[in-house]
Design an enzyme around this catalytic site. Sequence first.
Site, PDB file in Angstrom:
ATOM      1  N   TRP A   1      64.669  31.346  69.177  1.00  0.00           N
ATOM      2  CA  TRP A   1      64.010  31.295  70.365  1.00  0.00           C
ATOM      3  C   TRP A   1      64.534  32.593  71.400  1.00  0.00           C
ATOM      4  O   TRP A   1      65.628  32.578  71.672  1.00  0.00           O
ATOM      5  CB  TRP A   1      63.932  29.917  71.395  1.00  0.00           C
TER       6      TRP A   1
ATOM      7  N   ASP B   1      69.215  21.660  70.315  1.00  0.00           N
ATOM      8  CA  ASP B   1      67.886  21.788  71.307  1.00  0.00           C
ATOM      9  C   ASP B   1      66.809  21.155  70.380  1.00  0.00           C
ATOM     10  O   ASP B   1      66.273  21.470  69.468  1.00  0.00           O
ATOM     11  CB  ASP B   1      67.352  23.452  71.188  1.00  0.00           C
TER      12      ASP B   1
ATOM     13  N   LYS C   1      56.227  19.527  75.226  1.00  0.00           N
ATOM     14  CA  LYS C   1      55.242  19.523  74.175  1.00  0.00           C
ATOM     15  C   LYS C   1      54.576  18.341  73.737  1.00  0.00           C
ATOM     16  O   LYS C   1      53.313  18.016  73.759  1.00  0.00           O
ATOM     17  CB  LYS C   1      55.965  20.031  72.980  1.00  0.00           C
TER      18      LYS C   1
END
Length: 397
Positions: free
Chosen positions: A131, A212, A247
């Site tokens: 990311w 993560d 999310k």
Amino acid sequence: MFEQLEMAPADAILGLTEAFKKDKSPHKINLGVGVYKDAHGETPVLPSVRLAAERVLAAEKTKGYLPIVGDAEFGLLTRKLLLGEPGAAIESAGRARTAHTPGGTGALRVAADFIKRCLGDVMIWMSDPTWANHPAIFDAAGIETHSYPYYDAQNKSVAFSAMCEALKEAPRGDVVLLHACCHNPSGVDLDVEQWRVLAEILKERGLLPLVDFAYQGFGDGLEEDAVGLRILCESLDEILICSSYSKNFGLYRERCGALTVVGASDEAVSRAMSHVEKVVRSNYSNPPAHGGAIVTAILTDNELRAMWEKEVSEMRNRINGMRSLFVKSLKAAGVKQDFSFIEQQRGMFSFSGLTREQVTDLRAKHAIYIVGSGRINVAGMTEANMPALCAAIADVL
Ligand code: LMR
């Protein structure tokens, strides 16, 4: 003084959304930022979230501060979702504690500051690619960043042997950043056997995993997506977990996430958390309450929880449906290149293999916005925008 400053470059991901908003094309498509969109191209408030928010507001008695690490019930529910049944032993031994943070990014920054303050001059190893914000967060905390091989572009798979070789060379005590599922940006994850091998390497080499976990439920399911993390928990005493409710609860703008610290003993975790508290206090003092209250309301109510689990499945199924349609529609648009690998990838993103020039052309000629690395947010595809998208890709190819 400010007049002398150079403009900072736009953010690789969020900067795209700003550019997209300014684009006047009526046909523009935003497949940049990782935000879920429904079949109408909207990012909905989940019905379970709407109901929970109403209940939270009706029952709310104060706007007083939360504790520095947030509400204890939120922390416990977070750990149960992350660690599940296998986490019961860790929980009863007091080996895990959670800080509610402003989003997953907040969790990563708290973890980074904690590492810098408490773990000495260690380096962090992150996947190549990762990311775009990962290196920025750890740089900002003053931690030296390095990468390990991850994506095998030729075979569209994990470059697992190369990854293991690189990690075996990492100095003892260093931190290894791992994506629990739905690897961002590649969409390619480790399988169970690979997680087991990795856990052994981390243990043998004395490396600290920082996991993560931003997309739980978007890969294969809420439980299935946690398999890798739970394997690490079986073998290792210490883990840092940065999770996000952006999310899977669609709580993007509420900034709701968590840093969970797993340690060898109750006492060790208490010591670590005392430093996490210092980090939080000198940064944002204590977390914003609303998102966490919604998550707590949903996870503690059988009806709301069942509703939410169904909504997560629906989001996941829609994304997977778009993967298949995308592959089919590219063929129908005359693209000869094999894109079938996109159906095997998991989560919101697809590493399309499009070059930077093709990405630039897509934006300039077709008002289609994707990240420069060729990462496409599949969740932004709809049946309506698919034909134009595939025709544009056929054109730039
Ligand atoms: C993404 O990768 O697009 C998301 O995680 C959103 C963000 O903050 O970059």
